[in-house]
Write a protein that holds these residues in place. Structure first.
Motif, PDB file in Angstrom:
ATOM      1  N   ASP A   1     -68.679 -81.791 -40.313  1.00  0.00           N
ATOM      2  CA  ASP A   1     -68.810 -80.623 -40.487  1.00  0.00           C
ATOM      3  C   ASP A   1     -70.526 -80.752 -41.137  1.00  0.00           C
ATOM      4  O   ASP A   1     -70.754 -81.696 -41.824  1.00  0.00           O
ATOM      5  N   SER A   2     -70.553 -79.031 -41.574  1.00  0.00           N
ATOM      6  CA  SER A   2     -72.183 -79.127 -42.563  1.00  0.00           C
ATOM      7  C   SER A   2     -71.910 -79.344 -44.364  1.00  0.00           C
ATOM      8  O   SER A   2     -70.316 -79.496 -44.058  1.00  0.00           O
ATOM      9  N   LEU A   3     -72.275 -79.296 -44.155  1.00  0.00           N
ATOM     10  CA  LEU A   3     -72.407 -79.354 -46.094  1.00  0.00           C
ATOM     11  C   LEU A   3     -71.832 -78.951 -46.921  1.00  0.00           C
ATOM     12  O   LEU A   3     -70.906 -78.445 -47.050  1.00  0.00           O
ATOM     13  N   ARG A   4     -72.711 -77.335 -46.480  1.00  0.00           N
ATOM     14  CA  ARG A   4     -71.517 -76.083 -46.620  1.00  0.00           C
ATOM     15  C   ARG A   4     -70.490 -75.903 -46.337  1.00  0.00           C
ATOM     16  O   ARG A   4     -69.368 -75.409 -47.247  1.00  0.00           O
ATOM     17  N   ASP A   5     -69.586 -76.210 -45.199  1.00  0.00           N
ATOM     18  CA  ASP A   5     -68.088 -76.259 -44.986  1.00  0.00           C
ATOM     19  C   ASP A   5     -67.760 -77.014 -45.673  1.00  0.00           C
ATOM     20  O   ASP A   5     -66.456 -76.813 -46.428  1.00  0.00           O
ATOM     21  N   ALA A   6     -68.309 -77.872 -45.923  1.00  0.00           N
ATOM     22  CA  ALA A   6     -67.611 -79.521 -46.537  1.00  0.00           C
ATOM     23  C   ALA A   6     -67.471 -78.961 -48.532  1.00  0.00           C
ATOM     24  O   ALA A   6     -66.203 -79.225 -48.896  1.00  0.00           O
ATOM     25  N   LEU A   7     -68.872 -78.389 -48.956  1.00  0.00           N
ATOM     26  CA  LEU A   7     -68.583 -77.722 -50.753  1.00  0.00           C
ATOM     27  C   LEU A   7     -67.791 -76.802 -50.365  1.00  0.00           C
ATOM     28  O   LEU A   7     -66.797 -76.430 -51.237  1.00  0.00           O
ATOM     29  N   ASN A   8     -67.538 -76.203 -49.743  1.00  0.00           N
ATOM     30  CA  ASN A   8     -66.487 -74.371 -49.059  1.00  0.00           C
ATOM     31  C   ASN A   8     -65.189 -75.007 -49.365  1.00  0.00           C
ATOM     32  O   ASN A   8     -64.256 -74.571 -49.781  1.00  0.00           O
ATOM     33  N   TYR A   9     -65.432 -76.234 -48.356  1.00  0.00           N
ATOM     34  CA  TYR A   9     -63.892 -76.391 -48.899  1.00  0.00           C
ATOM     35  C   TYR A   9     -63.553 -76.917 -49.759  1.00  0.00           C
ATOM     36  O   TYR A   9     -61.844 -77.033 -50.132  1.00  0.00           O
ATOM     37  N   SER A  10     -64.009 -77.813 -50.293  1.00  0.00           N
ATOM     38  CA  SER A  10     -63.953 -78.569 -51.877  1.00  0.00           C
ATOM     39  C   SER A  10     -63.716 -77.861 -52.804  1.00  0.00           C
ATOM     40  O   SER A  10     -63.237 -77.812 -53.619  1.00  0.00           O
ATOM     41  N   ARG A  11     -64.010 -76.198 -52.658  1.00  0.00           N
ATOM     42  CA  ARG A  11     -63.552 -75.498 -53.648  1.00  0.00           C
ATOM     43  C   ARG A  11     -63.096 -74.600 -53.703  1.00  0.00           C
ATOM     44  O   ARG A  11     -63.211 -73.288 -54.123  1.00  0.00           O
ATOM     45  N   ARG A  12     -62.329 -74.605 -52.325  1.00  0.00           N
ATOM     46  CA  ARG A  12     -61.510 -72.934 -51.445  1.00  0.00           C
ATOM     47  C   ARG A  12     -60.341 -72.534 -52.985  1.00  0.00           C
ATOM     48  O   ARG A  12     -60.417 -71.517 -53.253  1.00  0.00           O
ATOM     49  N   ASP A  13     -59.597 -73.581 -52.713  1.00  0.00           N
ATOM     50  CA  ASP A  13     -58.683 -73.277 -54.298  1.00  0.00           C
ATOM     51  C   ASP A  13     -59.304 -73.469 -55.617  1.00  0.00           C
ATOM     52  O   ASP A  13     -57.883 -73.728 -56.688  1.00  0.00           O
ATOM     53  N   LEU A  14     -60.035 -74.480 -55.716  1.00  0.00           N
ATOM     54  CA  LEU A  14     -60.669 -74.849 -57.204  1.00  0.00           C
ATOM     55  C   LEU A  14     -59.236 -76.327 -57.879  1.00  0.00           C
ATOM     56  O   LEU A  14     -59.076 -75.494 -58.740  1.00  0.00           O
ATOM     57  N   GLY A  15     -58.653 -76.921 -57.050  1.00  0.00           N
ATOM     58  CA  GLY A  15     -57.875 -77.585 -57.094  1.00  0.00           C
ATOM     59  C   GLY A  15     -57.665 -78.386 -55.854  1.00  0.00           C
ATOM     60  O   GLY A  15     -58.790 -78.605 -55.403  1.00  0.00           O
ATOM     61  N   PRO A  16     -56.448 -79.338 -56.109  1.00  0.00           N
ATOM     62  CA  PRO A  16     -56.440 -80.188 -55.540  1.00  0.00           C
ATOM     63  C   PRO A  16     -56.075 -79.906 -53.494  1.00  0.00           C
ATOM     64  O   PRO A  16     -55.880 -78.521 -53.219  1.00  0.00           O
ATOM     65  N   THR A  17     -57.212 -80.232 -53.407  1.00  0.00           N
ATOM     66  CA  THR A  17     -57.484 -79.342 -51.959  1.00  0.00           C
ATOM     67  C   THR A  17     -56.196 -79.958 -51.179  1.00  0.00           C
ATOM     68  O   THR A  17     -55.370 -81.266 -51.530  1.00  0.00           O
ATOM     69  N   TYR A  18     -55.586 -79.889 -49.561  1.00  0.00           N
ATOM     70  CA  TYR A  18     -54.546 -80.471 -49.060  1.00  0.00           C
ATOM     71  C   TYR A  18     -55.140 -81.802 -48.660  1.00  0.00           C
ATOM     72  O   TYR A  18     -54.285 -83.049 -48.298  1.00  0.00           O
ATOM     73  N   LEU A  19     -56.145 -82.367 -48.281  1.00  0.00           N
ATOM     74  CA  LEU A  19     -56.581 -83.913 -47.839  1.00  0.00           C
ATOM     75  C   LEU A  19     -56.511 -84.412 -49.289  1.00  0.00           C
ATOM     76  O   LEU A  19     -55.853 -85.772 -48.609  1.00  0.00           O
ATOM     77  N   ASN A  20     -57.061 -83.899 -50.559  1.00  0.00           N
ATOM     78  CA  ASN A  20     -57.063 -84.338 -51.619  1.00  0.00           C
ATOM     79  C   ASN A  20     -54.806 -85.112 -51.774  1.00  0.00           C
ATOM     80  O   ASN A  20     -54.298 -86.316 -52.242  1.00  0.00           O
ATOM     81  N   GLU A  21     -54.144 -83.508 -51.654  1.00  0.00           N
ATOM     82  CA  GLU A  21     -52.933 -83.939 -51.305  1.00  0.00           C
ATOM     83  C   GLU A  21     -52.084 -84.920 -50.949  1.00  0.00           C
ATOM     84  O   GLU A  21     -51.341 -85.819 -50.868  1.00  0.00           O
ATOM     85  N   PHE A  22     -52.589 -84.610 -49.115  1.00  0.00           N
ATOM     86  CA  PHE A  22     -52.321 -86.399 -47.994  1.00  0.00           C
ATOM     87  C   PHE A  22     -52.577 -87.385 -49.120  1.00  0.00           C
ATOM     88  O   PHE A  22     -52.211 -88.329 -48.633  1.00  0.00           O
ATOM     89  N   ALA A  23     -54.113 -87.667 -49.524  1.00  0.00           N
ATOM     90  CA  ALA A  23     -54.412 -88.599 -49.851  1.00  0.00           C
ATOM     91  C   ALA A  23     -53.524 -89.036 -50.439  1.00  0.00           C
ATOM     92  O   ALA A  23     -53.002 -90.433 -51.200  1.00  0.00           O
ATOM     93  N   ARG A  24     -52.879 -88.524 -52.040  1.00  0.00           N
ATOM     94  CA  ARG A  24     -52.222 -88.656 -53.436  1.00  0.00           C
ATOM     95  C   ARG A  24     -50.747 -89.255 -53.098  1.00  0.00           C
ATOM     96  O   ARG A  24     -49.823 -90.160 -53.347  1.00  0.00           O
ATOM     97  N   VAL A  25     -49.846 -88.428 -52.057  1.00  0.00           N
ATOM     98  CA  VAL A  25     -49.288 -88.666 -51.687  1.00  0.00           C
ATOM     99  C   VAL A  25     -48.817 -90.074 -50.647  1.00  0.00           C
ATOM    100  O   VAL A  25     -47.590 -90.882 -50.695  1.00  0.00           O
ATOM    101  N   MET A  26     -49.847 -90.411 -49.278  1.00  0.00           N
ATOM    102  CA  MET A  26     -49.789 -91.435 -48.597  1.00  0.00           C
ATOM    103  C   MET A  26     -49.988 -92.371 -49.516  1.00  0.00           C
ATOM    104  O   MET A  26     -49.865 -93.847 -49.082  1.00  0.00           O
ATOM    105  N   LYS A  27     -50.161 -92.885 -50.673  1.00  0.00           N
ATOM    106  CA  LYS A  27     -50.366 -94.260 -51.402  1.00  0.00           C
ATOM    107  C   LYS A  27     -49.195 -94.906 -51.667  1.00  0.00           C
ATOM    108  O   LYS A  27     -49.326 -95.619 -51.320  1.00  0.00           O
ATOM    109  N   SER A  28     -47.779 -93.725 -51.460  1.00  0.00           N
ATOM    110  CA  SER A  28     -46.059 -94.443 -52.298  1.00  0.00           C
ATOM    111  C   SER A  28     -46.037 -94.661 -50.716  1.00  0.00           C
ATOM    112  O   SER A  28     -44.742 -95.297 -50.718  1.00  0.00           O
ATOM    113  N   VAL A  29     -46.471 -94.410 -49.332  1.00  0.00           N
ATOM    114  CA  VAL A  29     -45.750 -94.474 -48.121  1.00  0.00           C
ATOM    115  C   VAL A  29     -45.616 -96.125 -47.559  1.00  0.00           C
ATOM    116  O   VAL A  29     -46.874 -97.156 -47.432  1.00  0.00           O
ATOM    117  N   LYS A  30     -44.294 -95.754 -47.556  1.00  0.00           N
ATOM    118  CA  LYS A  30     -43.428 -97.773 -46.796  1.00  0.00           C
ATOM    119  C   LYS A  30     -42.672 -98.108 -45.682  1.00  0.00           C
ATOM    120  O   LYS A  30     -42.551 -98.568 -45.360  1.00  0.00           O
TER     121      LYS A  30
END
Length: 198
Positions: A145-174
């Motif tokens: 994706d373009s830099l613009r698309d990536a920046l728009n995705y990161s700023r979409r909700d001005l909070g954690p993105t779904y990818l951030n949340e996925f990474a957060r919960v995947m840390k504890s997967v066993k």
């Protein structure tokens, strides 16, 4: 006339030497997390040399050093690499400046999600879940994706993105079952809100 040509050539050489600049930077592949060190040399504003050396960077110990091999195991093919530049330094006329390209930061939600997915794959070894996770990550933000698309995705909700949340919960997967539940919640966009410490 001959001396004028020689003086002109000498002046051109001096100007070219004085205008030479070297740009070095770190880059991370947004698909397999491979690390690279880039170097570009420019003279009179024109790039005359460019190199990209893929190697482990000790400044990024949180990224798995075997990401390329893990990607190949999951996807069944070698990564074509989508390097995103990060920290950089520029030297010109004996002066050095440091900074950061926005690319690596803009793609950091994707990079972190892939990192945690790779680590879960190393713990659990379920190829189908890893492939499904990669497909879901691509629906959120692709590596090309373009830099613009990536920046728009990161700023979409001005909070954690779904990818951030996925990474957060995947840390504890066993277990495989936990991974399946997390992927199902990710696909339905039903992550629990992050716990904020008091």
């Amino acid at each position: 006339m001959k001396s004028l040509v020689l003086w002109s050539l000498a002046l051109l050489v001096v100007i070219a030497w004085l205008s030479q600049s070297t740009l070095t930077y770190h880059a991370t592949c947004a698909n397999c997390l491979a690390q690279a060190h880039g170097r570009e040399i420019s003279v009179l504003g024109v790039r005359v040399n460019r190199s990209l050396d893929i190697r482990t960077n000790p400044d990024y110990p949180e990224l798995p050093p075997d990401g390329s091999a893990t990607y190949q195991r999951i996807m069944g093919q070698a990564c074509t690499h989508q390097f995103k530049r990060g920290g950089m330094g520029r030297s010109s006329l004996g002066m050095i400046s440091c900074g950061h390209f926005p690319e690596e930061h803009a793609f950091s939600p994707r990079i972190q999600a892939i990192r945690e997915m790779f680590l879960a794959f190393q713990r659990i070894g379920k190829l189908e879940l890893a492939r499904d996770s990669f497909r879901w990550i691509d629906t959120e933000l692709k590596g090309d994706d373009s830099l613009r698309d990536a920046l728009n995705y990161s700023r979409r909700d001005l909070g954690p993105t779904y990818l951030n949340e996925f990474a957060r919960v995947m840390k504890s997967v066993k277990t495989e079952a936990e991974w399946r539940r997390i992927l199902d919640r990710a696909e339905r966009r039903q992550f629990d809100p992050p716990v904020v410490p008091d």
